[in-house]
Design a protein around this motif. Structure first.
Motif, PDB file in Angstrom:
ATOM      1  N   HIS A  31       0.830  -1.202   0.000  1.00  0.00           N
ATOM      2  CA  HIS A  31       0.000   0.000   0.000  1.00  0.00           C
ATOM      3  C   HIS A  31       0.870   1.261   0.000  1.00  0.00           C
ATOM      4  CE1 HIS A  31      -3.901   1.925   0.632  1.00  0.00           C
ATOM      5  NE2 HIS A  31      -3.274   2.772   1.429  1.00  0.00           N
ATOM      6  N   ARG A  35       1.224   3.874  -3.194  1.00  0.00           N
ATOM      7  CA  ARG A  35       0.885   5.294  -2.997  1.00  0.00           C
ATOM      8  C   ARG A  35       2.075   6.190  -3.341  1.00  0.00           C
ATOM      9  NH1 ARG A  35      -4.426   5.675  -3.351  1.00  0.00           N
ATOM     10  NH2 ARG A  35      -5.362   4.142  -2.006  1.00  0.00           N
ATOM     11  N   CYS A  38       2.580   6.045  -7.160  1.00  0.00           N
ATOM     12  CA  CYS A  38       1.467   6.746  -7.821  1.00  0.00           C
ATOM     13  C   CYS A  38       1.603   8.263  -7.650  1.00  0.00           C
ATOM     14  CB  CYS A  38       0.139   6.255  -7.257  1.00  0.00           C
ATOM     15  SG  CYS A  38      -1.275   6.932  -8.128  1.00  0.00           S
ATOM     16  N   SER A  91      -3.153  10.910  -3.799  1.00  0.00           N
ATOM     17  CA  SER A  91      -2.113   9.936  -3.450  1.00  0.00           C
ATOM     18  C   SER A  91      -1.263  10.419  -2.278  1.00  0.00           C
ATOM     19  CB  SER A  91      -1.226   9.654  -4.657  1.00  0.00           C
ATOM     20  OG  SER A  91      -1.967   9.044  -5.676  1.00  0.00           O
ATOM     21  N   GLN A  94      -3.346  10.084   0.953  1.00  0.00           N
ATOM     22  CA  GLN A  94      -3.434   8.678   1.347  1.00  0.00           C
ATOM     23  C   GLN A  94      -2.095   8.178   1.884  1.00  0.00           C
ATOM     24  OE1 GLN A  94      -6.142   6.900   1.694  1.00  0.00           O
ATOM     25  NE2 GLN A  94      -7.312   8.654   0.982  1.00  0.00           N
ATOM     26  N   LEU A  95      -1.014   8.592   1.262  1.00  0.00           N
ATOM     27  CA  LEU A  95       0.314   8.187   1.717  1.00  0.00           C
ATOM     28  C   LEU A  95       0.590   8.729   3.119  1.00  0.00           C
ATOM     29  CD1 LEU A  95       3.055   6.834   1.066  1.00  0.00           C
ATOM     30  CD2 LEU A  95       3.769   9.031   0.110  1.00  0.00           C
ATOM     31  N   ASP A 122     -10.266   5.671  -5.214  1.00  0.00           N
ATOM     32  CA  ASP A 122      -9.254   5.125  -6.122  1.00  0.00           C
ATOM     33  C   ASP A 122      -9.850   4.841  -7.491  1.00  0.00           C
ATOM     34  OD1 ASP A 122      -7.236   5.256  -4.268  1.00  0.00           O
ATOM     35  OD2 ASP A 122      -7.360   3.153  -3.685  1.00  0.00           O
ATOM     36  N   SER A 183      -3.958  -0.400  -6.815  1.00  0.00           N
ATOM     37  CA  SER A 183      -4.415  -0.050  -5.477  1.00  0.00           C
ATOM     38  C   SER A 183      -5.850  -0.527  -5.259  1.00  0.00           C
ATOM     39  CB  SER A 183      -4.310   1.462  -5.276  1.00  0.00           C
ATOM     40  OG  SER A 183      -4.634   1.816  -3.969  1.00  0.00           O
TER      41      SER A 183
END
Length: 194
Positions: A31, A35, A38, A91, A94-95, A122, A183
């Protein structure tokens, strides 16, 4: 929540805890890696497209015509920059959220609702990246081939640096779309486990 799920799986079968822990560890690593890559691909798409501009001359029927091209002259390229920038922000957020949860040693997805929201976001961004890349590809193809039934020339002969940058930006956008799709697969795996 992760520990309660692990205890439940342990109660059902005494040997499920180690594979389950490995799944969670692998899921977290994949994951974070997805991320990060991406984010990088989306950011590269934006940066390369924004730097796409060039001045040159075009020879048409013996006349030299000065030409100037810039990414913002095309609505399709504007669309690609906008969607890539939004995917970059998504991204990155989320990261950062994932890294924060890992530092706190909590599950990176707190509930099924969170997983479904992540899955939906996503999916929206993956489709948007595919759409923007496709729209920009059409314009780029027209620039490379010209219009066959008129005297409109191939602009990429004189603006080759511009066209190369646009093509690279589109490639990064499609790569970002692929990473978002990967993802999505991880989101589905997570949802299927619960």
């Amino acid at each position: 929540m992760e520990s309660s799920v692990l205890k439940t799986k342990d109660a059902e079968s005494g040997t499920a805890s180690e594979p389950c822990r490995r799944l969670f560890r692998n899921y977290h690593v994949m994951h974070v890696a997805l991320r990060l890559v991406c984010f990088s691909a989306s950011m590269a798409s934006v940066v390369v497209m924004i730097s796409a501009k060039e001045k040159s001359t075009l020879s048409l029927y013996g006349f030299d015509i000065p030409v100037y091209s810039k990414w913002s002259f095309s609505d399709s390229f504007d669309y690609l920059v906008g969607v890539s920038a939004a995917a970059t922000v998504h991204s990155l957020l989320q990261l950062l959220m994932t890294l924060r949860m890992l530092i706190k040693k909590s599950p990176i997805i707190s509930s099924k609702k969170h997983a479904w929201l992540l899955f939906a976001c996503d999916q929206v961004f993956a489709y948007a990246m595919m759409s923007s890349g496709s729209a920009a590809s059409g314009v780029t193809n027209l620039n490379r081939t010209g219009i066959k039934h008129s005297s409109l020339p191939n602009f990429c002969k004189s603006l080759h640096s511009f066209c190369d940058r646009v093509a690279l930006s589109i490639a990064f956008a499609f790569f970002g779309c692929f990473l978002l799709a990967m993802s999505l697969v991880l989101d589905v795996v997570w949802l299927s486990e619960y």
